[in-house]
Design a protein around this motif. Structure first.
Motif, PDB file in Angstrom:
ATOM      1  N   LEU A 195      -4.644   2.463  -5.840  1.00  0.00           N
ATOM      2  CA  LEU A 195      -4.737   1.758  -4.934  1.00  0.00           C
ATOM      3  C   LEU A 195      -5.996   0.725  -5.515  1.00  0.00           C
ATOM      4  CD1 LEU A 195      -4.512   3.452  -1.610  1.00  0.00           C
ATOM      5  CD2 LEU A 195      -2.719   1.826  -2.598  1.00  0.00           C
ATOM      6  N   VAL A 246       0.877  -1.402  -0.025  1.00  0.00           N
ATOM      7  CA  VAL A 246      -0.044  -0.219   0.049  1.00  0.00           C
ATOM      8  C   VAL A 246       0.815   1.293   0.214  1.00  0.00           C
ATOM      9  CG1 VAL A 246      -1.894   1.180   1.250  1.00  0.00           C
ATOM     10  CG2 VAL A 246      -2.093  -1.099   1.195  1.00  0.00           C
ATOM     11  N   SER A 291      -3.316   9.238  -5.159  1.00  0.00           N
ATOM     12  CA  SER A 291      -3.075   7.887  -5.073  1.00  0.00           C
ATOM     13  C   SER A 291      -4.344   6.837  -5.223  1.00  0.00           C
ATOM     14  CB  SER A 291      -1.791   7.366  -4.078  1.00  0.00           C
ATOM     15  OG  SER A 291      -2.619   7.789  -2.694  1.00  0.00           O
ATOM     16  N   LEU A 298      -4.588  -3.166  -5.797  1.00  0.00           N
ATOM     17  CA  LEU A 298      -4.968  -3.867  -4.913  1.00  0.00           C
ATOM     18  C   LEU A 298      -6.389  -4.208  -4.814  1.00  0.00           C
ATOM     19  CD1 LEU A 298      -2.255  -2.455  -2.389  1.00  0.00           C
ATOM     20  CD2 LEU A 298      -2.087  -4.464  -4.048  1.00  0.00           C
ATOM     21  N   LEU A 317       2.633   1.680  -3.244  1.00  0.00           N
ATOM     22  CA  LEU A 317       1.593   2.120  -4.473  1.00  0.00           C
ATOM     23  C   LEU A 317       1.170   3.754  -4.091  1.00  0.00           C
ATOM     24  CD1 LEU A 317      -0.404  -0.807  -5.325  1.00  0.00           C
ATOM     25  CD2 LEU A 317       1.291   0.082  -6.771  1.00  0.00           C
ATOM     26  N   MET A 318       1.246   4.111  -2.922  1.00  0.00           N
ATOM     27  CA  MET A 318       0.771   5.234  -2.651  1.00  0.00           C
ATOM     28  C   MET A 318       1.946   6.472  -2.938  1.00  0.00           C
ATOM     29  SD  MET A 318      -1.320   5.073   1.170  1.00  0.00           S
ATOM     30  CE  MET A 318      -1.300   6.999   1.332  1.00  0.00           C
ATOM     31  N   SER A 376     -10.377   4.684   0.109  1.00  0.00           N
ATOM     32  CA  SER A 376      -9.537   4.096   1.326  1.00  0.00           C
ATOM     33  C   SER A 376      -8.530   5.273   1.747  1.00  0.00           C
ATOM     34  CB  SER A 376      -8.496   3.087   0.856  1.00  0.00           C
ATOM     35  OG  SER A 376      -9.411   1.852   0.472  1.00  0.00           O
TER      36      SER A 376
END
Length: 345
Positions: A301, A32, A297, A305, A35-36, A311
């Protein structure tokens, strides 16, 4: 130093809590975070997306940061933004056919006036009737959103907008272009200039000194002969003007028209930006870029994912709660000092 370390520690704690949250739903926190970072700052495209999102956040954060100099907590940036956006779109449509150098500044002034009227109204209620500005600015935001929905679904509705009621699109000449060599609109420059001007106003002028005196001790300020009521109303009006200008930027640079999509949460996130920046107009700039990156981002996500796009809102909520909890540490944390070495004769 404590003013920097405490918010940084709160941010680190929030990331740890968010990592635990995603781990509970079976997703690796490291994936996470990676990717952020990729979605926010990992490429030139990501940077441009981040900076585009940061532009309105700078202006809405100033809507909270400026009144905070007087000890006020204003959370009506969302309402000022949408009302400013509506005023800008209506002005652009009303002046259609006029030269762009006339119309675009008129749109900006109309947006600033609308935002100033809304948030300045909350300041006037605080001064004249003792109404809590936090509650009044929040409730006025709901009124502003209702006015936006009414106007775009009624008097200003474009008949061609069926699925999403909107005003008619602005002429291309009335839109705000992008910076040379970048896919980032000029609203970012507007936001940075406004933040710099706000810092100069509050830190380098007699007006700002008087405002900070009111924030430190309103009773002493009155006894010293300061015009507390005027300072309060003018500052809240300036704060609303900043958020209203953010609405104009969104209309003229992103949406091209006014519709319900303008209620995107920039005002709410701006509150968090202002708190994390400790109400410092200069610190608002990097913090807004950070939260612009967090917002940018969310889509990555979701695609990589399978996490909901919202999120990142969970992360923002955790940061806000952690930041509020850390406020009690200011003034209580004592950093160790290095002992001075005796100088040789």
């Amino acid at each position: 130093m404590t003013a920097i370390l405490v918010p940084v520690a709160a941010l680190a704690a929030s990331l740890a809590l968010f990592g635990a949250f995603v781990a509970l739903i079976g997703v690796s926190p490291l994936d996470v975070y990676q990717l952020m970072y990729t979605g926010a700052f990992g490429s030139w495209f990501s940077w441009q997306n981040t900076l585009t999102r940061a532009a309105p956040l700078i202006l809405t954060a100033l809507c909270t940061a400026l009144p905070a100099q007087l000890g006020l907590v204003v959370i009506g940036g969302e309402g000022a933004l949408v009302l400013g956006a509506l005023a800008a779109a209506a002005t652009g449509l009303a002046l259609e056919g006029a030269p762009a150098p006339v119309v675009v500044p008129a749109m900006g002034l109309a947006a600033m006036a609308a935002g100033a009227l809304l948030i300045g109204g909350a300041g006037a209620l605080r001064h004249g009737r003792g109404v809590n500005e936090t509650i009044s600015s929040l409730l006025l935001s709901y009124i502003a959103i209702a006015v936006l929905n009414h106007m775009v679904e009624g008097p200003l509705k474009d008949p061609a907008s069926l699925n999403k009621p909107s005003t008619a699109p602005l002429a291309d000449d009335y839109t705000i272009g992008t910076l040379p060599g970048m896919d980032v609109h000029w609203g970012l420059v507007v936001g940075v200039v406004c933040a710099l001007a706000a810092w100069v106003l509050m830190r380098r002028t007699t007006f700002g000194f008087a405002a900070r005196m009111v924030g430190g001790n309103p009773r002493a300020a009155r006894m010293a002969g300061l015009p507390v009521g005027r300072l309060l109303i003018v500052t809240t009006a300036l704060a609303g003007a900043m958020a209203g200008l953010a609405g104009m930027v969104e209309v003229a640079a992103v949406h091209g028209r006014a519709n319900a999509s303008l209620v995107a949460g920039y005002g709410s996130t701006g509150i968090l930006v202002a708190f994390l920046a400790r109400q410092n107009p200069l610190a608002v700039i990097p913090v807004a870029i950070l939260f612009g990156g967090i917002g940018a981002s969310g889509g990555l996500l979701q695609r990589r994912l399978g996490l909901p796009d919202a999120s990142v809102l969970v992360l923002q909520g955790i940061i806000f709660v952690t930041l509020l909890a850390s406020e009690g540490l200011h003034g209580r944390v004592r950093l160790p000092r290095l002992a001075k070495q005796p100088q040789e004769a």
